[in-house]
Motif scaffolding. Structure first.
Motif, PDB file in Angstrom:
ATOM      1  N   ASP A 103      17.740 -24.850 -23.570  1.00 29.44           N
ATOM      2  CA  ASP A 103      18.407 -24.419 -24.804  1.00 29.44           C
ATOM      3  C   ASP A 103      17.521 -24.683 -26.024  1.00 29.44           C
ATOM      4  O   ASP A 103      17.403 -23.828 -26.913  1.00 29.44           O
ATOM      5  N   ASP A 104      16.909 -25.870 -26.079  1.00 29.08           N
ATOM      6  CA  ASP A 104      16.052 -26.210 -27.226  1.00 29.08           C
ATOM      7  C   ASP A 104      14.799 -25.345 -27.270  1.00 29.08           C
ATOM      8  O   ASP A 104      14.176 -25.201 -28.329  1.00 29.08           O
ATOM      9  N   SER A 105      14.395 -24.808 -26.119  1.00 29.76           N
ATOM     10  CA  SER A 105      13.156 -24.034 -26.043  1.00 29.76           C
ATOM     11  C   SER A 105      13.376 -22.536 -26.188  1.00 29.76           C
ATOM     12  O   SER A 105      12.432 -21.754 -26.039  1.00 29.76           O
ATOM     13  N   THR A 107       6.763 -27.546 -26.158  1.00 37.79           N
ATOM     14  CA  THR A 107       7.859 -28.514 -26.077  1.00 37.79           C
ATOM     15  C   THR A 107       7.858 -29.144 -24.689  1.00 37.79           C
ATOM     16  O   THR A 107       7.536 -28.489 -23.707  1.00 37.79           O
ATOM     17  N   ARG A 108       8.206 -30.429 -24.629  1.00 40.23           N
ATOM     18  CA  ARG A 108       8.318 -31.115 -23.341  1.00 40.23           C
ATOM     19  C   ARG A 108       9.630 -31.886 -23.285  1.00 40.23           C
ATOM     20  O   ARG A 108      10.162 -32.324 -24.312  1.00 40.23           O
ATOM     21  N   ALA A 109      10.130 -32.051 -22.073  1.00 43.50           N
ATOM     22  CA  ALA A 109      11.379 -32.770 -21.846  1.00 43.50           C
ATOM     23  C   ALA A 109      11.076 -34.231 -21.496  1.00 43.50           C
ATOM     24  O   ALA A 109      10.197 -34.510 -20.677  1.00 43.50           O
ATOM     25  N   ILE A 148      15.457 -37.089 -34.774  1.00 49.84           N
ATOM     26  CA  ILE A 148      15.743 -36.373 -33.525  1.00 49.84           C
ATOM     27  C   ILE A 148      16.424 -37.368 -32.590  1.00 49.84           C
ATOM     28  O   ILE A 148      15.774 -38.247 -32.025  1.00 49.84           O
ATOM     29  N   PRO A 149      17.751 -37.262 -32.427  1.00 50.15           N
ATOM     30  CA  PRO A 149      18.458 -38.260 -31.622  1.00 50.15           C
ATOM     31  C   PRO A 149      18.318 -37.999 -30.126  1.00 50.15           C
ATOM     32  O   PRO A 149      18.216 -36.859 -29.672  1.00 50.15           O
ATOM     33  N   CYS A 150      18.292 -39.074 -29.381  1.00 45.32           N
ATOM     34  CA  CYS A 150      18.334 -39.007 -27.918  1.00 45.32           C
ATOM     35  C   CYS A 150      19.794 -38.879 -27.492  1.00 45.32           C
ATOM     36  O   CYS A 150      20.660 -39.595 -28.000  1.00 45.32           O
ATOM     37  N   VAL A 180      15.584 -36.418 -24.629  1.00 46.58           N
ATOM     38  CA  VAL A 180      15.118 -35.868 -25.900  1.00 46.58           C
ATOM     39  C   VAL A 180      14.002 -34.881 -25.601  1.00 46.58           C
ATOM     40  O   VAL A 180      13.234 -35.062 -24.640  1.00 46.58           O
ATOM     41  N   ASN A 181      13.943 -33.815 -26.376  1.00 50.27           N
ATOM     42  CA  ASN A 181      12.906 -32.799 -26.219  1.00 50.27           C
ATOM     43  C   ASN A 181      12.016 -32.826 -27.453  1.00 50.27           C
ATOM     44  O   ASN A 181      12.492 -32.650 -28.576  1.00 50.27           O
ATOM     45  N   LEU A 182      10.731 -33.072 -27.243  1.00 50.31           N
ATOM     46  CA  LEU A 182       9.796 -33.248 -28.347  1.00 50.31           C
ATOM     47  C   LEU A 182       8.611 -32.313 -28.192  1.00 50.31           C
ATOM     48  O   LEU A 182       8.247 -31.925 -27.083  1.00 50.31           O
ATOM     49  N   PHE A 183       7.996 -31.981 -29.313  1.00 47.84           N
ATOM     50  CA  PHE A 183       6.779 -31.186 -29.301  1.00 47.84           C
ATOM     51  C   PHE A 183       5.579 -32.117 -29.393  1.00 47.84           C
ATOM     52  O   PHE A 183       5.723 -33.335 -29.556  1.00 47.84           O
TER      53      PHE A 183
END
Length: 517
Positions: free
Chosen positions: A237-239, A401-403, A445-447, A456-459
């Motif tokens: 969804d985030d990607s 983006t990575r999970a 960016i909350p976990c 959390v999904n971060l770039f």
């Protein structure tokens, strides 16, 4: 207003590679002009980095991944463990050191120990580059004279098909990094290292890890199939392309550009403890890069678009605050600089990269404070790649983006660590944010859900984090307290999704905490 000249991409990358050790390895000793440092006094020792380089004495080639130990000869409390990079270079801050020695170990070479250095004398003489070190291959053992019970030395090379067993220990930092990332799927970070040192007390004082050494790992709860399914869906969804998030990003860029053009007047501003040229250049490069990014908004993934829109919005608000007060203070400048370094990673900006590279080298320092370089070393990625992965397939679009799964580990007063059970699971709220921007909640960016395990999904970039105990409402102290910044880059060495089964690849962020005193 004169716009700063931008270097061509190739020239810029070559310059950055020369400074940060990302270009092709060379056997030419370090260039002192390229590694110039800002003018400092002996009291502002945190402004500089001492730099050295390690070579093979026979071939004069650089020695990569050599274990470097900076030994504090006064108290041993501030000794440092490093490793040489792809150019055989190592760097360290002398801020806590006075008398020290450099020890080098590497597989296939004799151990090396340098002369004793005094950091005050080096700083006074502006000698920031230490003498080059040349490692010597080990000598063949000599047969004792008069002994007849030893077989003659066989100098013949073994047959090509005879397997050779490597029993030489690996440098500790390289060994741990590979273990965490490749074997345990854990992001190497200061807190992850602290966790493994707490679980393996003898490991911290090792320079090298012996072959066959068994590392004790934290006993975390099971990562269930349900968790994997839910976290995978959140990552997807985030990607995704999210028109709402992209529209917000476009609007925020437009508002920033309009506000800058209509409102910002450098001549009407008073500058308190900041350099006017640095302020004007920073505003200019942020504006130009955001304008250039408008044609890429449609390819920006949801989570990245949301973060960029929030960061640009803070830039706009800062301009308005500055113009209302008609003065720019150090606080506003530091906020803009941290936002600019964050945006440099998000947009892969050449001009912002150039600005911060010059800032770190002292070319356009806002003021010569001891804290200046430390601030930007924490906030700015020094190894931004020349070009992100590109492609037109859906998987290629996920590459920025990575999970991550998130686990929290509680260190008790006796030094023991709790990683499972009622005292740890589903207890901690973990929040990630750009370096030096903790106060701006819009960039948090909350976990989700609470750790352990959270997701959390971060770039790709640098982040800081905080951990809140939801049972007490108190913020926990992350271990080590002095190193809260970590880089997600190692997680980008593997694809976002497993190639064969299409499942999401997760990397675990392990955080060691203890109650604040």
């Amino acid at each position: 207003m004169t716009r700063p000249a931008l270097l061509p991409l190739a020239a810029l990358l070559l310059s950055v590679g020369s400074v940060w050790g990302q270009n092709k390895p060379s056997n030419v000793p370090l260039n002192r002009q390229v590694l110039r440092q800002p003018e400092v006094s002996v009291y502002n020792r945190s402004q500089v980095l001492f730099t050295g380089q390690v070579f093979d004495q026979s071939t004069k080639a650089v020695v990569v991944r050599a274990a470097v130990r900076v030994v504090d000869l006064d108290s041993n409390r501030h000794s440092l463990s490093l490793a040489t990079n792809a150019d055989g270079v190592y760097r360290f801050s002398p801020s806590q050191l006075h008398n020290f020695r450099i020890d080098i170990t590497q597989q296939g070479y004799e151990a090396y120990s340098s002369q004793v250095y005094n950091s005050t004398a080096l700083l006074r003489n502006r000698q920031y580059i230490l003498p080059a070190i040349y490692l010597v291959p080990p000598k063949a053992p000599e047969q004792s004279p008069g002994r007849t019970d030893q077989p003659p030395t066989d100098n013949r090379k073994p047959p090509a098909n005879r397997p050779q067993t490597d029993t030489t220990p690996s440098p500790k930092e390289v060994y741990l990094q590979q273990k965490l990332l490749n074997d345990y799927h854990v992001l190497p970070s200061p807190s992850a290292y602290a966790l493994y040192y707490a679980l393996n007390p003898g490991l911290k004082d090792m320079t090298q890890v012996p072959a066959g050494y068994i590392i004790r790992r934290p006993q975390t709860p099971a990562f269930t199939t349900e968790m994997r399914r839910d976290f995978s869906q959140q990552f997807k969804d985030d990607s995704q392309n999210d028109e709402g998030a992209q529209s917000s990003l476009s609007d925020s860029i437009r508002v920033f550009t309009d506000t800058y053009q209509r409102t910002f007047d450098a001549a009407r501003i008073a500058y308190h403890e900041v350099n006017p040229d640095s302020v004007r250049q920073l505003f200019s490069v942020i504006r130009n890069d955001l304008q250039n990014y408008t044609n890429r908004v449609g390819d920006t993934r949801r989570i990245k678009a949301m973060q960029m829109a929030a960061a640009v919005g803070v830039c706009t608000q800062t301009i308005r605050e500055v113009m209302v007060k008609a003065v720019i203070e150090r606080e506003e400048y530091d906020r803009l600089a941290a936002l600019g370094s964050y945006l440099a990673n998000l947009v892969n900006s050449n001009s912002l990269l150039d600005f911060f590279r010059n800032l770190l080298e002292g070319v356009s320092l806002a003021r010569p404070l001891a804290t200046q370089q430390a601030f930007f070393f924490a906030a700015f990625r020094k190894d931004v790649p020349a070009e992100k992965e590109k492609g037109t397939t859906r998987d290629a679009l996920l590459n920025d983006t990575r999970a991550f799964t998130v686990s929290v580990h509680l260190q008790l007063t006796d030094g023991s660590v709790v990683s499972d059970g009622a005292t740890i699971t589903e207890r901690y709220a973990v929040i990630f944010y750009p370096p030096k921007l903790k106060a701006i909640k819009g960039l948090h960016i909350p976990c989700k859900p609470k750790a352990t395990f959270g997701n959390v999904n971060l770039f790709e970039g640098r982040f800081e984090h905080m951990v809140i105990d939801t049972r007490t409402g108190k913020e926990m102290q992350i271990v080590p307290a002095e190193e809260n910044t970590f880089d997600t880059k190692p997680a980008f060495a593997k694809p976002a999704r497993a190639l064969l089964i299409g499942d999401v690849n997760f990397t675990e962020i392990q955080i060691l905490v203890k109650a604040k005193e």
